[in-house]
Scaffold this active site. Structure first.
Site, mmCIF file in Angstrom:
data_model
loop_
_atom_site.group_PDB
_atom_site.id
_atom_site.type_symbol
_atom_site.label_atom_id
_atom_site.label_comp_id
_atom_site.label_asym_id
_atom_site.label_seq_id
_atom_site.Cartn_x
_atom_site.Cartn_y
_atom_site.Cartn_z
ATOM 1 N N GLU A 40 -14.361 4.851 -5.682
ATOM 2 C CA GLU A 40 -13.103 5.583 -5.530
ATOM 3 C C GLU A 40 -11.779 5.119 -5.867
ATOM 4 O O GLU A 40 -11.830 3.727 -5.332
ATOM 5 C CB GLU A 40 -12.929 6.320 -4.090
ATOM 6 C CG GLU A 40 -11.822 7.272 -3.889
ATOM 7 C CD GLU A 40 -11.106 6.940 -2.550
ATOM 8 O OE1 GLU A 40 -9.902 7.180 -2.656
ATOM 9 O OE2 GLU A 40 -11.907 6.838 -1.868
ATOM 10 N N ARG B 160 -3.498 0.171 7.018
ATOM 11 C CA ARG B 160 -4.607 0.731 7.782
ATOM 12 C C ARG B 160 -5.416 -0.058 8.659
ATOM 13 O O ARG B 160 -5.720 -1.214 8.085
ATOM 14 C CB ARG B 160 -5.284 1.429 6.645
ATOM 15 C CG ARG B 160 -4.716 2.462 5.742
ATOM 16 C CD ARG B 160 -5.299 3.382 4.886
ATOM 17 N NE ARG B 160 -4.708 4.144 4.002
ATOM 18 C CZ ARG B 160 -4.845 4.785 3.098
ATOM 19 N NH1 ARG B 160 -6.462 4.797 2.863
ATOM 20 N NH2 ARG B 160 -4.358 5.650 2.182
ATOM 21 N N ARG C 136 -11.152 -3.147 0.478
ATOM 22 C CA ARG C 136 -10.830 -2.248 1.731
ATOM 23 C C ARG C 136 -9.942 -3.455 2.684
ATOM 24 O O ARG C 136 -10.590 -4.046 3.402
ATOM 25 C CB ARG C 136 -12.023 -1.814 2.490
ATOM 26 C CG ARG C 136 -11.718 -0.680 3.583
ATOM 27 C CD ARG C 136 -13.001 -0.331 4.203
ATOM 28 N NE ARG C 136 -13.742 0.473 3.252
ATOM 29 C CZ ARG C 136 -13.444 1.674 3.008
ATOM 30 N NH1 ARG C 136 -12.657 2.483 3.744
ATOM 31 N NH2 ARG C 136 -14.307 2.537 1.960
ATOM 32 N N SER D 282 -7.799 9.895 -4.460
ATOM 33 C CA SER D 282 -8.168 11.032 -4.238
ATOM 34 C C SER D 282 -7.004 12.095 -4.296
ATOM 35 O O SER D 282 -5.647 11.853 -3.801
ATOM 36 C CB SER D 282 -8.448 11.188 -2.579
ATOM 37 O OG SER D 282 -9.666 10.555 -2.294
ATOM 38 N N ARG E 21 -7.185 -1.716 -6.307
ATOM 39 C CA ARG E 21 -8.378 -1.470 -6.806
ATOM 40 C C ARG E 21 -8.426 -1.148 -8.568
ATOM 41 O O ARG E 21 -9.439 -1.446 -9.098
ATOM 42 C CB ARG E 21 -9.034 -0.026 -6.341
ATOM 43 C CG ARG E 21 -9.489 -0.056 -4.815
ATOM 44 C CD ARG E 21 -9.876 1.006 -4.406
ATOM 45 N NE ARG E 21 -10.551 0.805 -3.071
ATOM 46 C CZ ARG E 21 -11.275 1.391 -2.230
ATOM 47 N NH1 ARG E 21 -11.884 2.593 -2.730
ATOM 48 N NH2 ARG E 21 -11.414 1.292 -0.915
#
Length: 418
Positions: A345, A258, A273, A348, A385
């Site tokens: 988070e 990403r 991130r 999701s 994570r």
């Protein structure tokens, strides 16, 4: 994409839903395109009908057409060609417009504009109280030699990581552990390509709207995947499945890439991130009547990983303004990070209803009726994570990290990292 007939027939409802989602919807522009497309299709069909009737008349008389009739045939053919060109132009504009419209959220989604409006569904596990100084994952990783961000920056650039020694082993252990847990629950394991074509990204809703978030391979129509959702969902593009084959459940490991456009200054330190990370993805193909229950099941399957790893977490329902472009309803699973004193988070889990299926043309047949399938996906989990959460939640006073019991067989039966 959203069913265009539903949009046209439910103006007030759609306008309200999009307003709740923070999307500026122009119904008048959509309506003009919708009606123009309808007229263009009718014009083409009427001319084809005239052509067929005229040709049939001559054929039935078993004779050659006269010069005037040949002229009429050419005239009808030219008119049909021009009408078809007009139809294609309108069709392309119509489709491009529909691809820009986000999904419509389910009625059970809370209305709000930011994360503060998300609703906590449940909180699981006890938050430990430490009687020693808590370290963040970057300090722990450096102290124990588990990963080297500086070395990765030298090789590539910032926001990449290089795992070392037991850090690399822990990352690999988590990947295998997650794949095994989900496979035991009936998910078929897939090892997908990490590159997909443009059509696949349109199918999942990443393109055309979010191209800046992707890494494109120069000179091609290929992109590096941001999640295994893209290849898994498109496995059944342009297919009609049987209701008897549903639900289809897939689990896949992939590296994810990403660009993180627009996230400047946000979580740029450490592993939170990054431009490249590992993730386990869960994808389901289900019928329209079961997708609500299947979302609950998917979320439970993802959160069970945290139960087994003895990590405290909570599940929240995202509000209308905090949802993704493609989702109709999303649960975020948030793991507790002691160094930040907050939940973050880690997964999701979303129900897209028929939104992706319409874009990728994935259908199923039931009682001789063909309908668009419902797709769901969720992280099961984000591996990096999860590693962060283990390092922080299972740190011990002597500086070592306790290995959760469920993971020890994947770590040569180590009980701690020191």
């Amino acid at each position: 994409m959203v069913d265009p007939n539903f949009i046209f027939e439910n103006k007030e409802l759609v306008e309200r839903k999009y307003l709740e989602k923070g999307y500026d919807f122009d119904f008048e522009n959509f309506s003009k395109l919708y009606l123009a497309r309808k007229k263009a299709i009718q014009d083409v069909e009427e001319l084809k009908k005239k052509q067929n009737e005229f040709n049939k008349k001559i054929t039935n008389q078993k004779r050659k057409p006269t010069n005037s009739e040949l002229s009429k045939i050419r005239e009808l053919s030219e008119r049909a060609k021009k009408k078809e060109q007009i139809r294609k132009k309108i069709e392309n504009s119509y489709k491009e417009t529909l691809l820009e419209y986000p999904n419509i959220q389910d009625d059970s989604v809370p209305i709000g504009s930011s994360p503060k409006d998300n609703k906590i569904v449940r909180t699981v596990g006890n938050i430990k109280k430490y009687d020693f100084k808590i370290l963040g994952h970057v300090e722990i990783g450096k102290k124990l030699g588990l990963f080297d961000l500086e070395m990765a920056a030298k090789i590539v650039g910032t926001r990449f990581n290089l795992y070392k020694g037991l850090g690399a082993k822990l990352e690999r252990a988590l990947i295998n552990f997650m794949l095994d847990v989900h496979s035991e629950k009936g998910y078929e394991e897939i090892f997908p390509p990490f590159i997909c074509n443009e059509k696949s990204f349109v199918g999942t809703g990443n393109l055309p709207k979010f191209e800046d978030d992707l890494f494109k391979i120069e000179g091609t129509n290929y992109y590096l995947i941001p999640t295994a959702e893209v290849p898994l969902t498109n496995m059944h593009a342009d297919e009609i499945l049987s209701i008897n084959d549903l639900p289809k459940k897939y689990v896949a490991y992939s590296a994810c890439f990403r660009s993180e456009a627009g996230s400047y200054g946000k979580d740029v330190k450490g592993l939170m991130r990054q431009h490249q990370f590992n993730k386990i993805e869960l994808v389901k193909f289900v019928d329209e009547l079961s997708s609500t229950d299947e979302l609950e099941s998917l979320t439970n399957d993802a959160s069970e990983i945290l139960d087994k790893l003895e990590l405290p977490y909570r599940i929240v329902t995202l509000c209308s303004g905090d949802m993704s472009f493609s989702s109709a309803k999303t649960y975020d699973i948030e793991v507790w990070l002691p160094s930040e004193n907050q939940y973050r988070e880690i997964s999701s889990c979303s129900n897209f209803c028929s939104f992706q299926a319409r874009r990728a043309n994935i259908r199923y047949k039931s009682n001789n009726k063909t309908k668009f399938i419902h797709t769901l996906n969720g992280s099961g989990l984000a591996v990096g994570r999860t590693l962060i959460a283990i390092l922080e939640n299972h740190q011990q006073e002597d500086g070592s990290i306790g290995i959760p019991k469920a993971l020890r067989s994947y770590m040569n039966n180590l009980s701690e990292i020191s």
